[in-house]
Each structure stands twice: as C-alpha cells, then as structure tokens.
Scaffold this active site. Structure first.
Site, PDB file in Angstrom:
ATOM      1  N   ARG A   7       4.498  13.183   3.118  1.00 31.91           N
ATOM      2  CA  ARG A   7       3.408  13.935   3.457  1.00 31.91           C
ATOM      3  C   ARG A   7       4.404  13.949   5.206  1.00 31.91           C
ATOM      4  NH1 ARG A   7       0.105   7.794   4.444  1.00 31.91           N
ATOM      5  NH2 ARG A   7      -0.926   8.603   5.590  1.00 31.91           N
ATOM      6  N   GLN A  47      -8.208   6.986  13.125  1.00 33.87           N
ATOM      7  CA  GLN A  47      -7.303   6.061  12.081  1.00 33.87           C
ATOM      8  C   GLN A  47      -6.485   6.957  11.628  1.00 33.87           C
ATOM      9  OE1 GLN A  47     -10.548   4.415   9.236  1.00 33.87           O
ATOM     10  NE2 GLN A  47     -11.546   6.402  10.285  1.00 33.87           N
ATOM     11  N   ASP A  84      -1.212  10.928  11.844  1.00 40.11           N
ATOM     12  CA  ASP A  84      -0.129  12.558  11.260  1.00 40.11           C
ATOM     13  C   ASP A  84      -0.069  12.775  12.991  1.00 40.11           C
ATOM     14  OD1 ASP A  84      -3.798  13.550  10.732  1.00 40.11           O
ATOM     15  OD2 ASP A  84      -2.820  13.303  12.604  1.00 40.11           O
ATOM     16  N   HIS A 108      -4.174   3.347  13.503  1.00 39.74           N
ATOM     17  CA  HIS A 108      -3.573   3.082  12.234  1.00 39.74           C
ATOM     18  C   HIS A 108      -1.446   2.995  12.685  1.00 39.74           C
ATOM     19  CE1 HIS A 108      -7.153   2.664   9.661  1.00 39.74           C
ATOM     20  NE2 HIS A 108      -7.465   0.988   9.924  1.00 39.74           N
ATOM     21  N   CYS A 117      15.314  -5.719  13.796  1.00 40.33           N
ATOM     22  CA  CYS A 117      15.286  -6.641  14.493  1.00 40.33           C
ATOM     23  C   CYS A 117      14.089  -6.022  15.584  1.00 40.33           C
ATOM     24  CB  CYS A 117      16.612  -5.965  15.765  1.00 40.33           C
ATOM     25  SG  CYS A 117      16.088  -3.963  15.263  1.00 40.33           S
ATOM     26  N   CYS A 163      18.305   1.400  11.200  1.00 41.29           N
ATOM     27  CA  CYS A 163      18.461   0.953  12.705  1.00 41.29           C
ATOM     28  C   CYS A 163      19.551   0.759  12.651  1.00 41.29           C
ATOM     29  CB  CYS A 163      17.851  -0.020  12.558  1.00 41.29           C
ATOM     30  SG  CYS A 163      17.397  -0.719  14.566  1.00 41.29           S
TER      31      CYS A 163
HETATM   32  C1  BV8 Z   1      -7.038  -5.659   7.697  1.00 42.41           C
HETATM   33  C2  BV8 Z   1      -1.949   3.875   7.633  1.00 42.41           C
HETATM   34  C3  BV8 Z   1      -6.309  -8.191   7.783  1.00 42.41           C
HETATM   35  C4  BV8 Z   1      -1.231   3.796   6.707  1.00 42.41           C
HETATM   36  C5  BV8 Z   1      -3.928   2.911   6.405  1.00 42.41           C
HETATM   37  C6  BV8 Z   1     -11.402  -5.393   0.269  1.00 42.41           C
HETATM   38  C7  BV8 Z   1     -10.534  -5.660  -1.019  1.00 42.41           C
HETATM   39  C8  BV8 Z   1      -8.762  -5.334  -0.113  1.00 42.41           C
HETATM   40  C9  BV8 Z   1      -8.745  -5.550   1.040  1.00 42.41           C
HETATM   41  C10 BV8 Z   1     -10.284  -4.973   1.721  1.00 42.41           C
HETATM   42  C11 BV8 Z   1     -10.979  -5.269   1.740  1.00 42.41           C
HETATM   43  N1  BV8 Z   1     -12.393  -5.777   2.971  1.00 42.41           N
HETATM   44  C12 BV8 Z   1     -11.095  -4.998   3.466  1.00 42.41           C
HETATM   45  C13 BV8 Z   1     -10.346  -5.445   3.619  1.00 42.41           C
HETATM   46  C14 BV8 Z   1      -9.131  -4.497   4.716  1.00 42.41           C
HETATM   47  C15 BV8 Z   1      -8.454  -3.528   3.829  1.00 42.41           C
HETATM   48  C16 BV8 Z   1      -9.276  -2.502   3.466  1.00 42.41           C
HETATM   49  O1  BV8 Z   1     -10.513  -2.373   4.397  1.00 42.41           O
HETATM   50  N2  BV8 Z   1      -9.492  -2.281   2.477  1.00 42.41           N
HETATM   51  C17 BV8 Z   1     -10.269  -1.034   1.850  1.00 42.41           C
HETATM   52  C18 BV8 Z   1      -9.566  -0.067   1.454  1.00 42.41           C
HETATM   53  C19 BV8 Z   1     -11.100  -2.058   1.016  1.00 42.41           C
HETATM   54  N3  BV8 Z   1      -8.275  -3.107   5.945  1.00 42.41           N
HETATM   55  C20 BV8 Z   1      -7.039  -3.740   6.006  1.00 42.41           C
HETATM   56  O2  BV8 Z   1      -5.784  -4.227   5.265  1.00 42.41           O
HETATM   57  C21 BV8 Z   1      -6.732  -3.104   7.364  1.00 42.41           C
HETATM   58  N4  BV8 Z   1      -5.794  -4.640   8.060  1.00 42.41           N
HETATM   59  O3  BV8 Z   1      -7.622  -6.179   7.522  1.00 42.41           O
HETATM   60  O4  BV8 Z   1      -6.271  -7.090   8.146  1.00 42.41           O
HETATM   61  C22 BV8 Z   1      -5.636  -8.825   9.248  1.00 42.41           C
HETATM   62  C23 BV8 Z   1      -6.410  -9.673   9.722  1.00 42.41           C
HETATM   63  C24 BV8 Z   1      -5.502  -9.941  10.729  1.00 42.41           C
HETATM   64  C25 BV8 Z   1      -4.591 -10.494  10.993  1.00 42.41           C
HETATM   65  C26 BV8 Z   1      -4.106 -10.330   9.614  1.00 42.41           C
HETATM   66  C27 BV8 Z   1      -4.252  -9.318   8.556  1.00 42.41           C
HETATM   67  C28 BV8 Z   1      -5.527  -2.379   7.854  1.00 42.41           C
HETATM   68  C29 BV8 Z   1      -6.063  -1.204   7.480  1.00 42.41           C
HETATM   69  C30 BV8 Z   1      -5.715  -0.207   7.720  1.00 42.41           C
HETATM   70  C31 BV8 Z   1      -5.225   0.391   6.294  1.00 42.41           C
HETATM   71  N5  BV8 Z   1      -3.970   1.390   7.040  1.00 42.41           N
HETATM   72  N6  BV8 Z   1      -3.344   3.933   7.320  1.00 42.41           N
HETATM   73  C32 BV8 Z   1      -1.295   5.130   6.184  1.00 42.41           C
HETATM   74  O5  BV8 Z   1      -1.646   5.876   6.740  1.00 42.41           O
HETATM   75  O6  BV8 Z   1      -0.473   5.924   5.209  1.00 42.41           O
HETATM   76  S1  BV8 Z   1      -6.039   3.000   5.974  1.00 42.41           S
HETATM   77  C33 BV8 Z   1      -5.933   5.302   5.966  1.00 42.41           C
HETATM   78  O7  BV8 Z   1      -7.175   4.782   5.276  1.00 42.41           O
HETATM   79  C34 BV8 Z   1      -5.763   6.052   6.745  1.00 42.41           C
HETATM   80  O8  BV8 Z   1      -6.178   5.303   7.918  1.00 42.41           O
HETATM   81  C35 BV8 Z   1      -7.448   7.020   6.546  1.00 42.41           C
HETATM   82  O9  BV8 Z   1      -7.227   7.272   7.611  1.00 42.41           O
HETATM   83  C36 BV8 Z   1      -8.135   5.540   6.258  1.00 42.41           C
HETATM   84  C37 BV8 Z   1      -9.307   5.893   6.429  1.00 42.41           C
HETATM   85  O10 BV8 Z   1      -9.548   6.688   5.261  1.00 42.41           O
HETATM   86  P1  BV8 Z   1     -10.624   8.005   5.706  1.00 42.41           P
HETATM   87  O11 BV8 Z   1      -9.123   8.920   7.188  1.00 42.41           O
HETATM   88  O12 BV8 Z   1     -11.734   7.770   5.607  1.00 42.41           O
HETATM   89  O13 BV8 Z   1     -10.375   9.642   4.849  1.00 42.41           O
HETATM   90  P2  BV8 Z   1     -11.059   9.769   3.643  1.00 42.41           P
HETATM   91  O14 BV8 Z   1     -10.193  10.415   2.524  1.00 42.41           O
HETATM   92  O15 BV8 Z   1     -11.153   7.726   2.736  1.00 42.41           O
HETATM   93  O16 BV8 Z   1     -12.134   9.865   3.706  1.00 42.41           O
HETATM   94  C38 BV8 Z   1     -12.211  11.771   4.479  1.00 42.41           C
HETATM   95  C39 BV8 Z   1     -13.622  11.682   5.071  1.00 42.41           C
HETATM   96  O17 BV8 Z   1     -13.062  12.894   5.739  1.00 42.41           O
HETATM   97  C40 BV8 Z   1     -14.489  11.509   3.454  1.00 42.41           C
HETATM   98  O18 BV8 Z   1     -15.696  11.000   4.332  1.00 42.41           O
HETATM   99  C41 BV8 Z   1     -15.121  13.613   3.484  1.00 42.41           C
HETATM  100  O19 BV8 Z   1     -16.269  13.221   3.248  1.00 42.41           O
HETATM  101  C42 BV8 Z   1     -15.148  13.510   4.856  1.00 42.41           C
HETATM  102  N7  BV8 Z   1     -14.081  15.325   5.155  1.00 42.41           N
HETATM  103  C43 BV8 Z   1     -13.560  15.824   3.852  1.00 42.41           C
HETATM  104  N8  BV8 Z   1     -13.264  17.010   4.869  1.00 42.41           N
HETATM  105  C44 BV8 Z   1     -13.485  17.125   5.445  1.00 42.41           C
HETATM  106  C45 BV8 Z   1     -14.098  16.283   5.774  1.00 42.41           C
HETATM  107  N9  BV8 Z   1     -15.160  15.632   7.278  1.00 42.41           N
HETATM  108  C46 BV8 Z   1     -15.302  16.665   7.994  1.00 42.41           C
HETATM  109  N10 BV8 Z   1     -13.938  18.180   7.530  1.00 42.41           N
HETATM  110  C47 BV8 Z   1     -14.038  17.842   6.442  1.00 42.41           C
HETATM  111  N11 BV8 Z   1     -13.549  19.405   6.492  1.00 42.41           N
HETATM  112 ZN    ZN Z   2      17.421  -2.766  13.765  1.00 41.17          ZN
END
Ligand code: BV8
Ligand code: ZN
Length: 237
Positions: free
Chosen positions: A68, A99, A102, A117, A128, A145
């Site tokens: 990536r 979110q 990049d 994120h 560490c 590290c």
């Molecule tokens: C947390 C970083 C708790 C890493 C990312 C049910 C089951 C299991 C889990 C959960 C659940 N409900 C909630 C959760 C928690 C979970 C979650 O939400 N899961 C989802 C999948 C259900 N969330 C978490 O775990 C979060 N943490 O809740 O912690 C907690 C609280 C307190 C203390 C301790 C713990 C952490 C979530 C962060 C995950 N990390 N990214 C990496 O990138 O490698 S998420 C990842 O998805 C990216 O950040 C990305 O940005 C994000 C969201 O996706 P989108 O950006 O929306 O991208 P997507 O492809 O989905 O959509 C693209 C859109 O663009 C589409 O709509 C498309 O139509 C549109 N599009 C396409 N082309 C265009 C366009 N629009 C305009 N122009 C274009 N050209």
């Molecule tokens: Zn270290």
C-alpha cells in the site's frame, strides 16, 4: 438538492467540518477498501488490519502495508484535494477529519489534518512504543526500532481505540460545525461514521459527495452523486 445550494451553505458557514474516506483517494489511483477490486478484496479486514493478525504473522501484515505504501508513494493529490485546501483558506472556521492513512491531504497543502485512523507513514515500536515517521522503509521485511523491537504501522487497527486527542478534536468539530461535508466514505467504520449523526443532532447541515448512495445518505440534507475530484471543485464556484 443542487450543487448551487450546497455551495451557498458552504459559502455562508462560519464553521465547516469535512470528513473524508477512501473515496477521496480513489481519484488519485488508490483503491478503496470496499469497492470492487478494493484493498480488502483479496484480504478480509479482520485478517490483516488487527493486532491479532500482526501478532500472528507480522511479515504478512507488513507485506500488505509495504504494497500500500508503494501505491501511495506514487499517488498525487487531485483537484478535489486542492478544492479542500481552497475551502480551508476561504472559511472562517474549518476542520478536516480523515479516515485515510495515506497523507494525501497534507501533500496537497491542507493544514492540521485530523487523522483519526493514524498514518501509514508513521511507525511505532511494539517494545518501547517510540513512534516516528518514515517514508523510506525497505519494501520488504519488518522494520525495527533502534531498541531492536518490531515496528508496526502507525495506524488504528480494528479493535483499537482512536488516538484520544485527535478523536476529541474530531468530535468537537462535528458538534461545533454549521456544515459537515462528507466525502468518499461508505460510513461502515465506527466510531468515525458516527460523526455524521453527531453533527446532525448538533444542528449542522450535512452534505455528502459520493459516487453512490451509502448508509449515511438518509442522514444527508444534500447528497451529490459524483467523484470527489469532479464535484469538490464545483462546490467552490
Ligand atoms: C473501535 C486504518 C473500540 C488501518 C481503519 C461490529 C463488529 C466488529 C467490529 C465492530 C462492529 N461495530 C463496530 C465495530 C468496531 C469497528 C468497526 O467499525 N468495524 C466495522 C467494519 C463494522 N471499529 C473499530 O474497531 C474502531 N475501533 O471501535 O475501538 C474501542 C473503544 C475504546 C477502547 C478500545 C477499543 C477502529 C476502526 C479503525 C480501523 N482502521 N483504517 C488501515 O487503513 O490499514 S478502517 C479503514 O476503513 C480505513 O480507515 C477507511 O478509511 C475506513 C472506512 O472505509 P472508507 O474510507 O469509507 O472506505 P470504503 O472503501 O469503505 O468506502 C469508499 C467509499 O468511497 C464508498 O462509499 C464509495 O462509493 C466511495 N467512492 C469510491 N470512489 C469514489 C468515491 N467517492 C467519491 N469519489 C470517488 N472517486
Ligand atoms: Zn523500540
């Protein structure tokens, strides 16, 4: 709802908040997470973007992030990124929440971006906990590290909490804004997607820019169908 009306709302807003997702980077050639051929297609989120996955096979997780980073390193900001920089210049109050990991918003000139994120260009030591920026990580192997500990990408994985200070600023911006502009997110990841309902219940007007309808569309006062690179510049006219 027309682009003209959305333009007028943005023009008369004292405080604008913007929430972007992978669809913002799509026009720079970076695949989204959930679209056809998206980043997640060949993997499942829980397989790679989780602490357990990294603990089990760090080299596979790093292989995915190296791939990536390579993609992103060649990506350039597009007219939509530049439109947000211009919007920030014009608006009395402006907060950009992304979110995306990049760094394209910063590369295009946006100042003080809230990366809820984290960043793919940051590394953090698993021993560490030192964290540093590094764009030169070798394209394979696991970065280490100075203390010898394994480094991990400085991103927020599923099950991990968002950086507290950044998340607090994002919530404040959603609550305080007059207009929330939501660009290129499927609204499928929480708590980030929750910012829309937060802004709405605090009285903000909500505008969505997306190539297709999303689960957030019913919350929008205005849904503009189209790509971020094409629609955002039109919102400035
Ligand atoms: C947390 C970083 C708790 C890493 C990312 C049910 C089951 C299991 C889990 C959960 C659940 N409900 C909630 C959760 C928690 C979970 C979650 O939400 N899961 C989802 C999948 C259900 N969330 C978490 O775990 C979060 N943490 O809740 O912690 C907690 C609280 C307190 C203390 C301790 C713990 C952490 C979530 C962060 C995950 N990390 N990214 C990496 O990138 O490698 S998420 C990842 O998805 C990216 O950040 C990305 O940005 C994000 C969201 O996706 P989108 O950006 O929306 O991208 P997507 O492809 O989905 O959509 C693209 C859109 O663009 C589409 O709509 C498309 O139509 C549109 N599009 C396409 N082309 C265009 C366009 N629009 C305009 N122009 C274009 N050209
Ligand atoms: Zn270290």
């Amino acid at each position: 709802m027309s682009i003209q009306e959305a333009h007028n709302w943005l023009n008369s807003a004292d405080a604008i908040a913007v929430l972007t997702g992978a669809g913002m980077s799509a026009d720079s050639g970076i695949p989204t997470f959930r679209d056809a051929g998206g980043l997640w297609k060949q993997f499942r989120p829980e397989d790679l973007a989780t602490p357990a996955a990294f603990a089990r096979h760090p080299e596979l997780v790093w292989e995915w992030y190296h791939w990536r980073r390579e993609l992103i390193a060649h990506a350039k900001p597009h007219a939509g990124h530049l439109a947000l920089v211009e919007l920030q210049r014009r608006a009395p109050g402006f907060t950009l929440i992304t979110q995306n990991v990049d760094g394209l918003h910063q590369a295009s000139g946006s100042g003080s971006v809230l990366e809820v994120h984290g960043s793919i260009w940051k590394l953090r030591c698993t021993q560490c906990f030192r964290s540093w920026s590094d764009r030169t990580v070798p394209a394979q192997g696991i970065p280490r590290c100075l203390c010898g500990g394994l480094a991990r990408p400085g991103v927020v994985w599923f099950g991990e909490s968002l950086p507290p200070a950044v998340w607090r600023d994002a919530e404040n911006a959603a609550e305080d804004c007059d207009v929330l502009l939501v660009v290129g997110t499927s609204g499928s990841v929480y708590p980030a997607a929750g910012l829309v309902a937060m802004a709405k219940s605090a009285g903000a007007r909500t505008i969505e820019v997306n190539t297709e309808g999303t689960v957030l569309s019913p919350l929008m006062d205005c849904s503009l169908q189209g790509s971020s690179g094409e629609i955002l510049p039109l919102l400035l006219r």
